[in-house]
Write a protein that holds these residues in place. Sequence first.
Motif, mmCIF file in Angstrom:
data_model
loop_
_atom_site.group_PDB
_atom_site.id
_atom_site.type_symbol
_atom_site.label_atom_id
_atom_site.label_comp_id
_atom_site.label_asym_id
_atom_site.label_seq_id
_atom_site.Cartn_x
_atom_site.Cartn_y
_atom_site.Cartn_z
ATOM 1 N N LYS A 366 0.805 -1.230 0.000
ATOM 2 C CA LYS A 366 0.000 0.000 0.000
ATOM 3 C C LYS A 366 0.838 1.280 0.000
ATOM 4 N N LYS A 367 2.145 1.151 0.229
ATOM 5 C CA LYS A 367 2.988 2.343 0.374
ATOM 6 C C LYS A 367 2.859 3.260 -0.843
ATOM 7 N N ARG A 368 2.805 4.573 -0.588
ATOM 8 C CA ARG A 368 2.552 5.480 -1.704
ATOM 9 C C ARG A 368 3.703 6.427 -2.024
ATOM 10 N N SER A 369 4.896 6.114 -1.507
ATOM 11 C CA SER A 369 6.016 7.014 -1.810
ATOM 12 C C SER A 369 6.351 6.888 -3.293
ATOM 13 N N LYS A 370 6.926 7.979 -3.853
ATOM 14 C CA LYS A 370 7.143 8.011 -5.295
ATOM 15 C C LYS A 370 8.070 6.870 -5.758
ATOM 16 N N THR A 371 9.056 6.523 -4.881
ATOM 17 C CA THR A 371 9.985 5.462 -5.273
ATOM 18 C C THR A 371 9.263 4.131 -5.477
ATOM 19 N N ILE A 372 8.085 3.997 -4.888
ATOM 20 C CA ILE A 372 7.319 2.751 -5.057
ATOM 21 C C ILE A 372 6.208 2.917 -6.101
ATOM 22 N N THR A 373 5.526 4.057 -6.073
ATOM 23 C CA THR A 373 4.364 4.174 -6.973
ATOM 24 C C THR A 373 4.778 4.140 -8.447
ATOM 25 N N TYR A 374 5.920 4.749 -8.778
ATOM 26 C CA TYR A 374 6.316 4.724 -10.190
ATOM 27 C C TYR A 374 6.566 3.295 -10.682
ATOM 28 N N PRO A 375 7.449 2.524 -9.983
ATOM 29 C CA PRO A 375 7.607 1.132 -10.441
ATOM 30 C C PRO A 375 6.306 0.331 -10.390
ATOM 31 N N ARG A 376 5.428 0.652 -9.429
ATOM 32 C CA ARG A 376 4.147 -0.073 -9.362
ATOM 33 C C ARG A 376 3.320 0.225 -10.625
#
Length: 439
Positions: A366-376
């Motif tokens: 569920k994490k929404r930091s940019k480092t995660i949302t972009y690859p997601r």
Amino acid sequence: MNAVTNTVWEDIIGQFRVNHPQLVRGWFCDLKPEQLNGGIIRIQAANHAQVRYLEQHCRLALTEAAQASTGRLVSVAFDVDETKADSNGRSPGAPASGQDELSLNPDFTFDNFVTGPCNRLAHAAGVAIAEDPGHAYNPFFVHGCVGLGKTHLLQAICQALQKRTPETRCYYISCETFINHFIEAVECGALHQFRYRYRHVDILVIDDIQFLAERERSQEEFFHTFNTLHQSHRQIILSADCPPSEIPSLEERLTSRFNSGLVALMDRPCLETRMAIVRKKAKLRCITVPEDVVHLIASRIDTNIRDLEGALTRIDALSHAHGGQLTLELAETALGGNSRRIVKIPVILETVADRFNVKVSELQGKKRSKTITYPRHVSMYLARQLTSQSLEEIGNYFGGRDHTTVLHASRAITRLLETDSDANELIQEMTREIRNATH
Ligand code: ADP
Ligand code: MG
């Protein structure tokens, strides 16, 4: 004038079934041979859509079967059974006006439409409209890729409406026909008639409205048609291969009008829905398909429903060539040429996680930091591009996210790729990597 006996009729239909199994439909058992008169066997069907189907696809084959059964040089003709037709003689599928409307396919009814998470909203809206046109959702805009049931749904609405209220003037056409009518009307100075024709219907259904793209004058005319109908609470139903905002160079005022009612996506069906569709199609075509074969077809063909039907046809044809037994082995043979490498979402997740140096569980979390949302978002985009999974199924790999989340993520990446060459290169590299890792 002679009556056609039951035995003769059963013999005709029996021969037809043997020689042309792909043309047989479940409703054939309700056909009534009326009489043999002047060398013509008149056959009565329940509605105009069925008569049209018989005319277009079965005339020759039925004539041959009738000649073989009777031993005489007879031919066949088809009529609507007036005892079943609607009070005004116009039964489902009959055109409201004009000559060249697309004819309605008798198979495209609600009864034959299978619902699942992929199309439930569109189907429910369609049913509501057929019960109360002009009020529930107006306009109603369905979109989805090719072969996912848009035309089927649109025609099912028309057929249900005409069955319920035969006096309803329902006009179903393709967008190309609308454009052609408009061009003809301009050339012949007959715009007045054109407008009368389109603005005096109760329900206007236009299939594949994306063809209005780049057609400025047709768009202008359609805008006025739309307004006239909408202002008087008459139902407008449209389909396209993409949402309104993505139809190239569609005027803003049209986009906003299309968005003002209900816009419903028809997505790729999941395995369970595909299995239900194979069963439904088999029943409609009077083919007995064992469950293991249903599962094989549905798991092997996950592109669209048209391909699913094509697979069923191939298997059925092969089984006839082998004496009518439909086995798993035979189905495997029929689909043999179709086996292909199937990209799996876990491979995509691992490749993306590796590349961005994050964990697979983070992509799914569920994490929404940019480092995660972009690859997601990139993973969702790749899943959409490289697999045939539905939005719903893709969402399930990402912690049960909603299908709209997957859609938005994948659109965001599509937009990014239009301008960002680095991102483009990265996606291409990962695509190659994923394909190589897929055996
Ligand atoms: P589209 O207009 O989206 O390209 P169609 O409506 O022509 O697709 O559908 C292609 C084929 O798939 C048709 O034979 C149709 O009956 C079948 N089909 C699509 N969706 C369904 C469904 N939900 N249930 C049963 N058959 C379906
Ligand atoms: Mg279509």
